[in-house]
Write a protein that holds these residues in place. Structure first.
Motif, short mmCIF file in Angstrom:
data_model
loop_
_atom_site.label_atom_id
_atom_site.label_comp_id
_atom_site.label_asym_id
_atom_site.label_seq_id
_atom_site.Cartn_x
_atom_site.Cartn_y
_atom_site.Cartn_z
N SER A 54 -3.07 5.80 0.73
CA SER A 54 -3.03 4.46 1.32
C SER A 54 -3.88 3.47 0.53
N ASP A 56 -7.81 -4.49 -0.92
CA ASP A 56 -6.82 -4.49 0.16
C ASP A 56 -6.35 -5.89 0.51
N VAL A 66 -3.67 0.10 -2.57
CA VAL A 66 -2.82 -0.91 -3.21
C VAL A 66 -2.45 -0.42 -4.61
N ASP A 112 -2.77 -7.02 -0.36
CA ASP A 112 -1.64 -6.27 0.19
C ASP A 112 -0.60 -7.24 0.75
N LYS A 167 0.84 -1.19 0.00
CA LYS A 167 0.00 0.00 0.00
C LYS A 167 0.87 1.25 0.00
#
Length: 446
Positions: free
Chosen positions: A353, A399, A355, A402, A51
């Motif tokens: 913040s 997310d 990916v 990640d 991220k």
């Protein structure tokens, strides 16, 4: 008996040997297949997902200028267009009313000198003619007075001629009547003369006023050819209409053409010419980071305040078209001067913040975008949703991938595991991928 037992032991040993050989071959085949799978797995280039703050940036270069400036154009000047005879150098600091530009025109200077001569001639002519008119009036008035005196003398004589013959008295009366008629005639002539002389004096005075106006206009044109600074500041040259370059001495000066400007340094901006493709990403209000190389690469914040709707040729006759974009700098510094080269990094998209993966890590499968996540000895297909993308990277909403590794090229079909949600995408691409994988297997087996 011993021979029979020996033969039985030999057969048992042979069976055991065959079993050992079969087991060894199976283990060898398993190890070979595992090694080939590992080789296939390791041959796929992967990327470690993480991220980060995603930014789409357009880099462009331009010139620093003031948002507001006081421009000094060529004023209205009669006759032939003048030339620039004196020009303060660019970057020179001036005070209000300092001379910044001087224009020159031989025609206007000649007109002024001729106008001065015309004024003197007209005034001399008036003085001369006024004296002649006064003399003419004086002579007529003198004639009237002489005639009036003659009439008075004749009347006195007539009073003394009571004893003179009647015919002599009659002659005297006729002479008096003649003189009175002459007086009346000259009196009317004097009245007419006064009117005529008054009109002639007005005409001569108007002529003087006319040539004085010509002289004053020529003087005003000469004064207008000296251009002064309307305020304190720094001189910046404008573009000449005749050359397309910044004005310089001996250039022709056309009426209304800007010559110099004095910028207001309290608000500075960067004017840039941006390619049409890059300009499509830029919107008014986008934030920017401005770097000035000549100021030890100092950095200033700013924002896009203007973007032209259409591209224009970079110069007259050019086929290359650019879109004008202006970035206004947030703060003002005394060191920011017009003309400095400035590089702007315009942030057209910002996601914090999120990916971020390379374009090469996303694959289109039946209108579905997927990535292949490395999982031990295989790759798992995983659907992703794109938020934004730049030239090289893509920001996605997922997310859950990640800190995992994804393939940067499509793995062999035999190494891909497809979840149930992506079975349809797999069925449409499986044939091609399977043939590709089979070809790869055959090459590796050889």
């Amino acid at each position: 008996m011993n021979q029979i037992i020996h033969r039985k032991n030999a057969k048992k040993s042979c069976h055991f040997l065959h079993g050992y050989l079969a087991a060894a071959l199976f283990i060898f085949a398993f190890i070979l297949i595992s090694c080939q799978s590992n080789q296939k797995l390791d041959s796929v280039l992967t990327f470690a997902v993480s991220k980060e703050d995603f930014r789409i940036i357009v880099d462009c270069e331009g010139e620093l200028e003031a948002k507001e400036s006081k421009t000094i154009p060529v004023p209205f000047i009669r006759g032939q267009d003048p030339k620039i005879s004196f020009l303060l150098p660019e970057g020179a600091r001036v005070k209000k009313d300092d001379i910044v530009v001087e224009l020159a025109s031989t025609e206007i200077e000649t007109q002024y000198l001729n106008a001065i001569d015309e004024v003197e001639i007209a005034r001399a002519e008036y003085v001369k003619r006024d004296a002649e008119l006064n003399l003419e009036k004086l002579l007529l008035e003198s004639t009237i007075q002489t005639t009036e005196s003659s009439v008075q003398v004749s009347r006195l004589q007539l009073a003394k001629m009571s004893f003179e013959p009647p015919n002599v008295q009659e002659i005297n009366r006729l002479e008096i009547a003649r003189d009175e008629i002459e007086i009346e005639k000259n009196t009317k002539r004097l009245e007419s003369l006064e009117k005529i002389q008054k009109e002639e004096r007005i005409r001569l005075q108007m002529k003087i006023k006319q040539v004085e106006n010509q002289r004053d206009n020529a003087r005003r044109d000469l004064d207008n050819m000296t251009l002064r600074a309307p305020t304190d500041g720094i001189i910046q040259h404008e573009i000449s209409w005749s050359t397309g370059q910044k004005v310089q001495e001996d250039d022709p000066a056309y009426q209304g053409m800007p010559l110099v400007k004095i910028p207001d340094l309290s608000v500075m901006q960067v004017k840039m010419q941006v390619g049409e493709t890059q300009a499509q990403r830029i919107e008014q209000g986008d934030s920017a980071v401005v770097t000035i190389a000549n100021l030890s690469h100092k950095v200033f914040s700013g924002k896009v305040t203007k973007k032209d709707k259409i591209a224009k040729p970079i110069k007259r006759g050019s086929k290359i078209k650019k879109v004008e974009v202006i970035v206004e700098i947030d703060s003002s510094r005394a060191e920011l001067l017009p003309g400095l080269t400035a590089r702007s990094r315009i942030i057209t998209a910002r996601v914090d913040s999120v990916v971020v993966i390379p374009h090469d890590g996303i694959f289109d499968k039946d209108s579905v975008k997927v990535v292949y996540i490395k999982d031990k000895n295989s790759f798992v297909a995983h659907e992703v949703a794109v938020i934004s993308q730049s030239e090289n990277f893509v920001a996605i909403r997922n997310d859950d991938i990640d800190k995992k590794r994804i393939a940067l090229r499509e793995p062999p079909f035999s190494l891909i595991r497809w979840p149930d949600s992506l079975k349809a995408a797999r069925s449409r691409t499986g044939v091609d991928s399977l043939s590709h994988a089979t070809a790869e297997d055959s090459i590796q087996m050889e």
